[in-house]
Each structure stands twice: as structure tokens, then as C-alpha cells.
Design a protein around this motif. Structure first.
Motif, PDB file in Angstrom:
ATOM      1  N   TRP A  12       5.682   3.446  -0.133  1.00 41.89           N
ATOM      2  CA  TRP A  12       5.349   2.228  -0.634  1.00 41.89           C
ATOM      3  C   TRP A  12       5.643   1.415   0.967  1.00 41.89           C
ATOM      4  CZ3 TRP A  12       1.392   0.121  -3.243  1.00 41.89           C
ATOM      5  CH2 TRP A  12       1.221   0.992  -5.098  1.00 41.89           C
ATOM      6  N   GLU A  13       4.638   0.589   1.419  1.00 40.31           N
ATOM      7  CA  GLU A  13       4.858  -0.466   2.281  1.00 40.31           C
ATOM      8  C   GLU A  13       4.092  -1.598   2.318  1.00 40.31           C
ATOM      9  OE1 GLU A  13       2.703   0.707   6.120  1.00 40.31           O
ATOM     10  OE2 GLU A  13       2.257   2.719   5.158  1.00 40.31           O
ATOM     11  N   ASP A  14       5.108  -2.546   2.807  1.00 42.82           N
ATOM     12  CA  ASP A  14       3.875  -4.188   3.360  1.00 42.82           C
ATOM     13  C   ASP A  14       2.687  -4.326   3.897  1.00 42.82           C
ATOM     14  OD1 ASP A  14       5.679  -5.180   1.158  1.00 42.82           O
ATOM     15  OD2 ASP A  14       7.129  -6.191   2.370  1.00 42.82           O
ATOM     16  N   GLY A  30       0.774  -0.823   0.096  1.00 43.09           N
ATOM     17  CA  GLY A  30       0.019  -0.188  -0.130  1.00 43.09           C
ATOM     18  C   GLY A  30       0.913   1.177   0.253  1.00 43.09           C
ATOM     19  N   LYS A  31       0.295   2.799  -0.572  1.00 41.74           N
ATOM     20  CA  LYS A  31       0.891   3.813  -0.478  1.00 41.74           C
ATOM     21  C   LYS A  31      -0.382   4.215  -0.396  1.00 41.74           C
ATOM     22  CE  LYS A  31       3.776   6.575  -3.363  1.00 41.74           C
ATOM     23  NZ  LYS A  31       3.183   7.387  -2.421  1.00 41.74           N
ATOM     24  N   TYR A  32       0.362   5.373   0.290  1.00 41.93           N
ATOM     25  CA  TYR A  32      -0.434   6.545   0.481  1.00 41.93           C
ATOM     26  C   TYR A  32       0.294   8.273  -0.191  1.00 41.93           C
ATOM     27  CZ  TYR A  32      -3.591   9.939   3.854  1.00 41.93           C
ATOM     28  OH  TYR A  32      -4.892  10.861   4.197  1.00 41.93           O
ATOM     29  N   TYR A  43      -9.449  -4.624   2.435  1.00 37.84           N
ATOM     30  CA  TYR A  43      -7.965  -3.284   2.620  1.00 37.84           C
ATOM     31  C   TYR A  43      -8.444  -2.098   2.152  1.00 37.84           C
ATOM     32  CZ  TYR A  43      -4.866  -5.920   5.536  1.00 37.84           C
ATOM     33  OH  TYR A  43      -4.504  -7.162   6.427  1.00 37.84           O
ATOM     34  N   ARG A  44      -9.184  -2.492   1.208  1.00 34.84           N
ATOM     35  CA  ARG A  44      -9.402  -1.116  -0.005  1.00 34.84           C
ATOM     36  C   ARG A  44     -10.678  -0.155   0.793  1.00 34.84           C
ATOM     37  NH1 ARG A  44      -8.715  -3.099  -5.812  1.00 34.84           N
ATOM     38  NH2 ARG A  44      -6.335  -2.352  -5.750  1.00 34.84           N
ATOM     39  N   MET A  45     -11.306  -1.498   1.796  1.00 33.50           N
ATOM     40  CA  MET A  45     -12.893  -0.294   2.420  1.00 33.50           C
ATOM     41  C   MET A  45     -12.231   0.405   3.259  1.00 33.50           C
ATOM     42  SD  MET A  45     -15.981  -2.695   1.236  1.00 33.50           S
ATOM     43  CE  MET A  45     -15.531  -4.126   1.953  1.00 33.50           C
ATOM     44  N   ALA A  46     -11.389  -0.366   4.224  1.00 35.45           N
ATOM     45  CA  ALA A  46     -10.762  -0.271   5.234  1.00 35.45           C
ATOM     46  C   ALA A  46     -10.213   0.903   5.033  1.00 35.45           C
ATOM     47  CB  ALA A  46     -10.024  -0.969   5.596  1.00 35.45           C
ATOM     48  N   LYS A  59      -3.265   4.034  -2.141  1.00 33.88           N
ATOM     49  CA  LYS A  59      -3.553   3.014  -3.389  1.00 33.88           C
ATOM     50  C   LYS A  59      -2.932   1.188  -2.862  1.00 33.88           C
ATOM     51  CE  LYS A  59      -1.964   6.719  -6.424  1.00 33.88           C
ATOM     52  NZ  LYS A  59      -0.222   6.511  -7.664  1.00 33.88           N
ATOM     53  N   LEU A  60      -3.361   0.707  -3.499  1.00 34.94           N
ATOM     54  CA  LEU A  60      -3.676  -1.052  -3.329  1.00 34.94           C
ATOM     55  C   LEU A  60      -3.456  -1.888  -3.871  1.00 34.94           C
ATOM     56  CD1 LEU A  60      -5.668  -0.664   0.043  1.00 34.94           C
ATOM     57  CD2 LEU A  60      -3.079  -0.950   0.538  1.00 34.94           C
ATOM     58  N   THR A  61      -2.429  -3.452  -3.887  1.00 37.90           N
ATOM     59  CA  THR A  61      -1.872  -4.010  -5.184  1.00 37.90           C
ATOM     60  C   THR A  61      -1.594  -5.085  -4.257  1.00 37.90           C
ATOM     61  OG1 THR A  61      -0.854  -3.849  -6.971  1.00 37.90           O
ATOM     62  CG2 THR A  61       0.739  -2.882  -5.370  1.00 37.90           C
ATOM     63  N   ILE A  62      -1.465  -6.202  -5.010  1.00 36.15           N
ATOM     64  CA  ILE A  62      -1.094  -7.554  -4.792  1.00 36.15           C
ATOM     65  C   ILE A  62       0.264  -8.132  -5.440  1.00 36.15           C
ATOM     66  CG2 ILE A  62      -1.244  -9.673  -4.792  1.00 36.15           C
ATOM     67  CD1 ILE A  62      -3.999  -9.460  -4.748  1.00 36.15           C
ATOM     68  N   LYS A  63       1.550  -8.357  -4.840  1.00 37.42           N
ATOM     69  CA  LYS A  63       2.721  -8.793  -5.563  1.00 37.42           C
ATOM     70  C   LYS A  63       3.129  -9.836  -5.336  1.00 37.42           C
ATOM     71  CE  LYS A  63       4.112  -4.270  -7.621  1.00 37.42           C
ATOM     72  NZ  LYS A  63       3.905  -4.662  -9.454  1.00 37.42           N
ATOM     73  N   LYS A  64       3.440 -10.594  -6.214  1.00 36.26           N
ATOM     74  CA  LYS A  64       4.062 -12.134  -5.752  1.00 36.26           C
ATOM     75  C   LYS A  64       5.141 -11.817  -5.141  1.00 36.26           C
ATOM     76  CE  LYS A  64       4.142 -16.652  -7.845  1.00 36.26           C
ATOM     77  NZ  LYS A  64       4.050 -17.551  -8.604  1.00 36.26           N
TER      78      LYS A  64
END
Length: 50
Positions: A13-15, A6-8, A32-35, A41-46
Motif C-alpha cells: 500500500w502507498e499514499d 492505493g495498492k497495485y 483516481y479510480r478512472m485514471a 485498489k484505492l481507499t480513503i483513510k483518515k
């Protein structure tokens, strides 16, 4: 393994969390997007195995 990152605005960016499966990560990404709200900005990384 998959990480939600996520990034504010104005911050690096932070895990946020990590999960074993992509489907679990996608489900929690919606939570998490709702909360966290629309500013985040939220994303998924492998995660890369070391």
C-alpha cells in the motif's frame, strides 16, 4: 486530513494524495479510480494527528 491510499497487485500500500476534507477526498477518489484503472485498489483513510 484524509489520505487516498492505493495498492497495485503484488505491491505494498502507498499514499497517493491527501486532502483537508472528506468530501474533497471522495471526489478525487473517483478521479483516481478512472485514471489508475481497475487493477488498483484505492481507499480513503483518515490521517491520525501526531
Amino acid at each position: 486530513m484524509y489520505k487516498i491510499r492505493g495498492k497495485y497487485p503484488g505491491q505494498p500500500w502507498e499514499d497517493i494524495d491527501e486532502f483537508d476534507t472528506r468530501s474533497e477526498a471522495l471526489k478525487m477518489l473517483a478521479e483516481y479510480r478512472m485514471a489508475f484503472g481497475p487493477e488498483w485498489k484505492l481507499t480513503i483513510k483518515k490521517a491520525v494527528a501526531k
